[in-house]
Design a protein around this motif. Sequence first.
Motif, PDB file in Angstrom:
ATOM      1  N   PRO A 196       1.298   7.075 -16.548  1.00 19.57           N
ATOM      2  CA  PRO A 196       1.869   6.312 -15.450  1.00 19.57           C
ATOM      3  C   PRO A 196       0.829   5.555 -14.633  1.00 19.57           C
ATOM      4  O   PRO A 196       1.179   4.717 -13.808  1.00 19.57           O
ATOM      5  CB  PRO A 196       2.570   7.379 -14.596  1.00 19.57           C
ATOM      6  N   SER A 197      -0.460   5.835 -14.850  1.00 17.28           N
ATOM      7  CA  SER A 197      -1.486   5.095 -14.128  1.00 17.28           C
ATOM      8  C   SER A 197      -1.852   3.789 -14.821  1.00 17.28           C
ATOM      9  O   SER A 197      -2.726   3.067 -14.356  1.00 17.28           O
ATOM     10  CB  SER A 197      -2.745   5.960 -13.983  1.00 17.28           C
ATOM     11  N   ARG A 198      -1.197   3.481 -15.960  1.00 14.80           N
ATOM     12  CA  ARG A 198      -1.506   2.246 -16.677  1.00 14.80           C
ATOM     13  C   ARG A 198      -1.212   1.036 -15.797  1.00 14.80           C
ATOM     14  O   ARG A 198      -0.477   1.107 -14.833  1.00 14.80           O
ATOM     15  CB  ARG A 198      -0.671   2.166 -17.955  1.00 14.80           C
ATOM     16  N   GLY A 199      -1.747  -0.121 -16.187  1.00 13.37           N
ATOM     17  CA  GLY A 199      -1.551  -1.328 -15.404  1.00 13.37           C
ATOM     18  C   GLY A 199      -0.137  -1.862 -15.518  1.00 13.37           C
ATOM     19  O   GLY A 199       0.696  -1.370 -16.281  1.00 13.37           O
ATOM     20  N   SER A 200       0.106  -2.920 -14.768  1.00 14.64           N
ATOM     21  CA  SER A 200       1.422  -3.544 -14.754  1.00 14.64           C
ATOM     22  C   SER A 200       1.737  -4.172 -16.102  1.00 14.64           C
ATOM     23  O   SER A 200       0.864  -4.744 -16.767  1.00 14.64           O
ATOM     24  CB  SER A 200       1.476  -4.612 -13.661  1.00 14.64           C
ATOM     25  N   ILE A 201       2.986  -4.096 -16.516  1.00 13.22           N
ATOM     26  CA  ILE A 201       3.388  -4.750 -17.755  1.00 13.22           C
ATOM     27  C   ILE A 201       3.265  -6.261 -17.615  1.00 13.22           C
ATOM     28  O   ILE A 201       3.088  -6.974 -18.603  1.00 13.22           O
ATOM     29  CB  ILE A 201       4.827  -4.382 -18.153  1.00 13.22           C
ATOM     30  N   LEU A 202       3.319  -6.771 -16.393  1.00 15.87           N
ATOM     31  CA  LEU A 202       3.223  -8.215 -16.203  1.00 15.87           C
ATOM     32  C   LEU A 202       1.818  -8.722 -16.498  1.00 15.87           C
ATOM     33  O   LEU A 202       1.640  -9.884 -16.860  1.00 15.87           O
ATOM     34  CB  LEU A 202       3.647  -8.596 -14.787  1.00 15.87           C
ATOM     35  N   ASP A 225       9.139 -17.344 -11.276  1.00 15.40           N
ATOM     36  CA  ASP A 225       8.167 -16.696 -10.386  1.00 15.40           C
ATOM     37  C   ASP A 225       8.831 -15.638  -9.515  1.00 15.40           C
ATOM     38  O   ASP A 225       8.288 -14.539  -9.321  1.00 15.40           O
ATOM     39  CB  ASP A 225       7.484 -17.743  -9.502  1.00 15.40           C
ATOM     40  N   GLU A 226      10.002 -15.954  -8.958  1.00 17.82           N
ATOM     41  CA  GLU A 226      10.717 -14.990  -8.117  1.00 17.82           C
ATOM     42  C   GLU A 226      11.112 -13.757  -8.926  1.00 17.82           C
ATOM     43  O   GLU A 226      11.011 -12.618  -8.454  1.00 17.82           O
ATOM     44  CB  GLU A 226      11.958 -15.643  -7.515  1.00 17.82           C
ATOM     45  N   TYR A 227      11.569 -13.981 -10.148  1.00 21.47           N
ATOM     46  CA  TYR A 227      11.994 -12.877 -11.010  1.00 21.47           C
ATOM     47  C   TYR A 227      10.816 -11.959 -11.337  1.00 21.47           C
ATOM     48  O   TYR A 227      10.894 -10.733 -11.178  1.00 21.47           O
ATOM     49  CB  TYR A 227      12.609 -13.444 -12.285  1.00 21.47           C
ATOM     50  N   LEU A 228       9.692 -12.536 -11.782  1.00 15.65           N
ATOM     51  CA  LEU A 228       8.541 -11.723 -12.145  1.00 15.65           C
ATOM     52  C   LEU A 228       7.962 -11.013 -10.921  1.00 15.65           C
ATOM     53  O   LEU A 228       7.470  -9.889 -11.029  1.00 15.65           O
ATOM     54  CB  LEU A 228       7.492 -12.588 -12.824  1.00 15.65           C
ATOM     55  N   SER A 229       8.024 -11.650  -9.747  1.00 15.47           N
ATOM     56  CA  SER A 229       7.570 -10.987  -8.519  1.00 15.47           C
ATOM     57  C   SER A 229       8.443  -9.775  -8.209  1.00 15.47           C
ATOM     58  O   SER A 229       7.943  -8.725  -7.777  1.00 15.47           O
ATOM     59  CB  SER A 229       7.593 -11.971  -7.347  1.00 15.47           C
ATOM     60  N   SER A 230       9.738  -9.888  -8.437  1.00 14.16           N
ATOM     61  CA  SER A 230      10.649  -8.764  -8.208  1.00 14.16           C
ATOM     62  C   SER A 230      10.374  -7.636  -9.187  1.00 14.16           C
ATOM     63  O   SER A 230      10.411  -6.451  -8.829  1.00 14.16           O
ATOM     64  CB  SER A 230      12.101  -9.226  -8.338  1.00 14.16           C
ATOM     65  N   GLU A 235       8.146  -2.227 -10.149  1.00 12.98           N
ATOM     66  CA  GLU A 235       7.187  -1.395 -10.867  1.00 12.98           C
ATOM     67  C   GLU A 235       6.227  -0.719  -9.890  1.00 12.98           C
ATOM     68  O   GLU A 235       5.884   0.460 -10.050  1.00 12.98           O
ATOM     69  CB  GLU A 235       6.423  -2.257 -11.864  1.00 12.98           C
ATOM     70  N   ARG A 236       5.818  -1.455  -8.874  1.00 10.95           N
ATOM     71  CA  ARG A 236       4.914  -0.908  -7.868  1.00 10.95           C
ATOM     72  C   ARG A 236       5.556   0.278  -7.145  1.00 10.95           C
ATOM     73  O   ARG A 236       4.895   1.299  -6.894  1.00 10.95           O
ATOM     74  CB  ARG A 236       4.547  -2.011  -6.866  1.00 10.95           C
ATOM     75  N   ARG A 237       6.833   0.169  -6.815  1.00 10.17           N
ATOM     76  CA  ARG A 237       7.524   1.268  -6.135  1.00 10.17           C
ATOM     77  C   ARG A 237       7.580   2.509  -7.006  1.00 10.17           C
ATOM     78  O   ARG A 237       7.419   3.638  -6.526  1.00 10.17           O
ATOM     79  CB  ARG A 237       8.942   0.820  -5.742  1.00 10.17           C
ATOM     80  N   ILE A 238       7.797   2.325  -8.303  1.00  8.55           N
ATOM     81  CA  ILE A 238       7.826   3.462  -9.220  1.00  8.55           C
ATOM     82  C   ILE A 238       6.444   4.096  -9.320  1.00  8.55           C
ATOM     83  O   ILE A 238       6.294   5.329  -9.299  1.00  8.55           O
ATOM     84  CB  ILE A 238       8.326   3.010 -10.598  1.00  8.55           C
ATOM     85  N   GLN A 239       5.405   3.271  -9.425  1.00  7.12           N
ATOM     86  CA  GLN A 239       4.045   3.794  -9.514  1.00  7.12           C
ATOM     87  C   GLN A 239       3.671   4.582  -8.266  1.00  7.12           C
ATOM     88  O   GLN A 239       3.010   5.623  -8.345  1.00  7.12           O
ATOM     89  CB  GLN A 239       3.068   2.649  -9.740  1.00  7.12           C
ATOM     90  N   LEU A 240       4.087   4.109  -7.093  1.00 10.80           N
ATOM     91  CA  LEU A 240       3.795   4.826  -5.858  1.00 10.80           C
ATOM     92  C   LEU A 240       4.454   6.196  -5.848  1.00 10.80           C
ATOM     93  O   LEU A 240       3.869   7.187  -5.394  1.00 10.80           O
ATOM     94  CB  LEU A 240       4.246   4.003  -4.649  1.00 10.80           C
TER      95      LEU A 240
END
Length: 433
Positions: A196-202, A225-230, A235-240
Amino acid sequence: MNFALSRPVSRRTLLRGLGVAVALPWLEAMAPRRTRAAVPQAHPARFAFLYTPNGYSQPTFVPKGTGTGWELTSALEPLAPVRAHVTLVTGLDRAFVPGTGVHAQCGSCWLTSSPPAETLDGGFPTNTTLDQFLARSIGRDTPLPSLELSCNDFADNKETKYFECISWYGPGYAANVEKDPRAVFDRLFGQGPGDPSRGSILDAIRDDAESLGRRLGLDDRRKLDEYLSSVRATERRIQLAERSDRRDGPPPLDRPSGIPDHRGEYLRLMGDLIVFAFQQDRTRVATLVVDPERWDSPRMFHDVFDTPQNHHVLTHTKGEEAKAKLAQIDRFHVDQFASIVSRLGRIVEGEGTLLDSCVLAMGSGISDGDSHNYRDLQVLLAGRAGGALTPGRHLHYEGDRPLADLWLTLAQLGGVDVPRFADSTGVLDELLT
């Protein structure tokens, strides 16, 4: 719309990189050239069903007025920003089948296609549920025919599957639910399980996304851009949440990695994943169990109460304090519903929004939790089903109008060719445009 700058893009285009494949939302460049400047594009219907347990506090939930002038009760106040997109349906009935437990039938038979006399699963009238009929009708063209989620993160298995399953393939065969947002995220966005510490899929698909962006017009680039930002924010919330699990050590009760401690955040995260699944057309049918029936384990409602509350016990507790708490729990659940409606309504799809093609339903298997009343049920609906529904109203039905009439109406809107559903008597014509 700046179509002149856009080159045709296949609806099935994926952004790829290092084992990752991310589907796209609908873009104007996906429309055939001959239709881009003509009529609005038709978009597939999507259906989501949210289940809340133990009924609702009737005095603070059900409005007195009907039609377009219905007032927002205290429990429904979170709907204020989206009320033009919501229809409240009340007065529909179910029949309780004696011998199986009043709460066990609440959720397990909420969407069932069996009439009360057809007990094919022991004493239960469980059968193929509405969501699975819809999946067979409109899910054949998507990678996932249906998506079944649950926010029941209790580790104490106090009850049977009949208290926490609302989606059934057939009598006795409940659909498996996913409770971990990380697993749902990986399933939707194509990244397999791992550290789970891997980088973003984006990061993995950045080059492909930049290449696609150069082919798109201004509006489509902004939408991408809006879609990928979302996606990155989710993903950030899950990682946190996962990092919090590792930092704090093992929790006192086992729970899947990636589940936020904050109850509202957990529900919103699962709602966002449904929105993503619809946005990228990974599925067109979803169910979410907000909480299971009865259970009798205290639950923390963050930012609402300072201590855990037992929802089921509160429904059977006399006094104004218990009633006030029930109203606050109802309001908490309505707020989660409104959040999903708002999210769907902000996503542009063709000449309208993603919400315009959706039907989002939230309800409970009983109306009053204290009396276990199977009659006079309440269902919140949002969306237009591609223009077939006219929202913004409170429709109340008097007499013996079964809940199955609502499900028959939605089934036919989803292309299910059935003249009856369970104990239905006919479609709800008042719902239709």
